[in-house]
Design a protein around this motif. Structure first.
Motif, short mmCIF file in Angstrom:
data_model
loop_
_atom_site.label_atom_id
_atom_site.label_comp_id
_atom_site.label_asym_id
_atom_site.label_seq_id
_atom_site.Cartn_x
_atom_site.Cartn_y
_atom_site.Cartn_z
N VAL A 116 -52.88 68.26 139.29
CA VAL A 116 -54.04 68.24 140.18
C VAL A 116 -53.62 67.83 141.58
O VAL A 116 -54.02 68.45 142.58
N ILE A 131 -63.49 62.76 136.40
CA ILE A 131 -62.82 62.23 135.21
C ILE A 131 -63.50 60.96 134.70
O ILE A 131 -63.73 60.81 133.49
N VAL A 176 -58.11 68.88 134.23
CA VAL A 176 -59.08 67.81 134.52
C VAL A 176 -60.00 67.59 133.33
O VAL A 176 -60.29 66.44 132.96
#
Length: 410
Positions: free
Chosen positions: A95, A134, A299
């Motif tokens: 990410v 998250i 994610v």
């Protein structure tokens, strides 16, 4: 939902390294290794479910405690924590590295005045993603709710697979996607001989890097710490039903792994990079969308893995029913620690990479722990114990071969 969750746990950054593993083994040897590891990982899940049925326990750490006392509980916790936190860190690294490139391209590319803006710093973006995406998902107390996000994550990876397959037919004989503008008709005609040699598929390969394919493939199939939590929330729970969930998940992921590795390799051959996504030309809009899909997929995978890490930590300190405040507090502390590692240590992926995890914790979770616990907990004297003993021997042999090689490489 159970199939989605288990498939999502199996699927991860490992898929990005399989084409490189294939380049170092050859097509036939890779297919044999991939199929063998999938079957062995499935067999170890069968052993875990047998141990669960025999003891009535639904928690991996408690099985380790029942079998070997405190050392067993610590071994399960250590292997689970290293495996899942290592995977989570590698996902966050993806990410951090990919998201700035995606946003920069959308804002006009490297020539844009925005490309060096502070809000395109990967360290800032990883904190932003952690806080707003998250963290809320990780705060859920029931794993079943993550089945929806797991399904969407898998859909993103299916899209990634479709693009990998389509790119094979777009590049006739590329040596590197970074130089794909060189591969026009004139170049192909003038350099036909050299390109034919470099674009020839190998069926059997053996050199110094071949042995590293084993831990990479092992890393790609580890899902064992999440099997029992998913099993405990399965409606109409039974060993047979959970085995069907495992079989369906492994078959689907095996097909995806196989197609991604083969088509990724047949697109770039020996020039494929250790992370397949980096081999494609970065200024293609389709590749940009693929990068975004992979970012979304990883994610949405983090909360499923995080659920097991947190549960394992609570089990270590025997907090079977933590309060909501403790639940959220531990979640925040672990995510902050993960973000600090990702921000401050750029080489974390090398430390917690596929090879190291595959050679250590993956081997423990697939081979050594399930087989040794079965031999200790299941008292029936039959031929199965011989097979389990051989299975344990394979794990020990795997460690004796791969761990010294990793240390030597360091």
């Amino acid at each position: 939902m159970s199939v989605f969750n288990l498939s999502n746990v199996i699927m991860g950054s490992g898929i990005l390294g399989l084409a490189y593993a294939l380049a170092n083994t050859g097509i036939i040897l890779f297919v044999l290794l991939l199929a063998s590891m999938a079957l062995l990982a499935l067999y170890s899940i069968y052993l875990l479910l047998k141990c669960s049925k025999e003891t009535g326990l639904m928690v991996y750490e408690k099985m380790g405690q029942r079998a070997f006392g405190t050392p067993g509980r610590l071994a399960v916790f250590g292997a689970t924590f290293v495996q899942n936190m290592g995977a989570i860190l590698s996902y966050l690294i993806i990410v951090r590295n990919e998201l700035p490139l995606i946003i920069s391209y959308l804002l006009g590319g490297e020539s844009s005045i925005y490309c060096r803006a502070w809000y395109l710093d990967g360290r800032f973006l990883i904190v932003l993603v952690t806080v707003f995406l998250i963290l809320p998902l990780c705060c859920l107390r029931n794993l079943g709710y993550l089945g929806y996000t797991s399904g969407f994550s898998l859909a993103c990876m299916v899209f990634f697979l479709i693009v990998v397959i389509s790119k094979k037919f777009e590049y006739l004989c590329p040596l590197s996607a970074h130089n794909e503008s060189l591969y026009n008709l004139t170049d192909r005609l003038s350099n036909l001989t050299s390109k034919e040699e470099k674009c020839k598929a190998n069926y059997f390969v053996y050199h110094s890097k071949t042995i590293y394919a084993l831990p990479t493939i092992a890393f790609a199939f580890v899902c064992h710490p999440s099997v029992l939590p998913i099993y405990s929330e399965l409606k109409g729970r039974s060993q047979k039903k959970m085995q069907l969930v495992s079989n369906a998940s492994f078959f689907a992921i095996f097909i995806m792994y196989l197609l991604t590795a083969i088509f990724g390799y047949l697109t770039f051959y020996e020039t494929v990079e250790t992370e397949l996504l980096h081999t494609y030309k970065s200024d293609s809009i389709l590749v940009l969308i693929v990068r975004l899909a992979v970012v979304i997929a990883v994610v949405l995978t983090v909360p499923v893995l995080f659920f097991t890490v947190r549960s394992s930590l609570f089990e270590l300190f025997k907090k079977t029913m933590p309060s909501l405040a403790l639940h959220i507090g531990v979640t925040i502390i672990l995510l902050v620690a993960a973000d600090i590692f990702v921000i401050l240590i750029p080489s974390i992926k090398d430390i917690f990479g596929m090879i190291v995890i595959g050679a250590t914790s993956a081997n423990m979770l697939i081979f050594i722990l399930p087989s040794s616990m079965y031999l200790k907990l299941v008292k029936k004297r039959n031929r199965t114990r011989i097979y389990v003993g051989i299975f344990l021997g394979l794990g020990i042999l795997f460690a004796l071969i791969t761990v010294p090689l990793v240390i030597y490489d360091w």
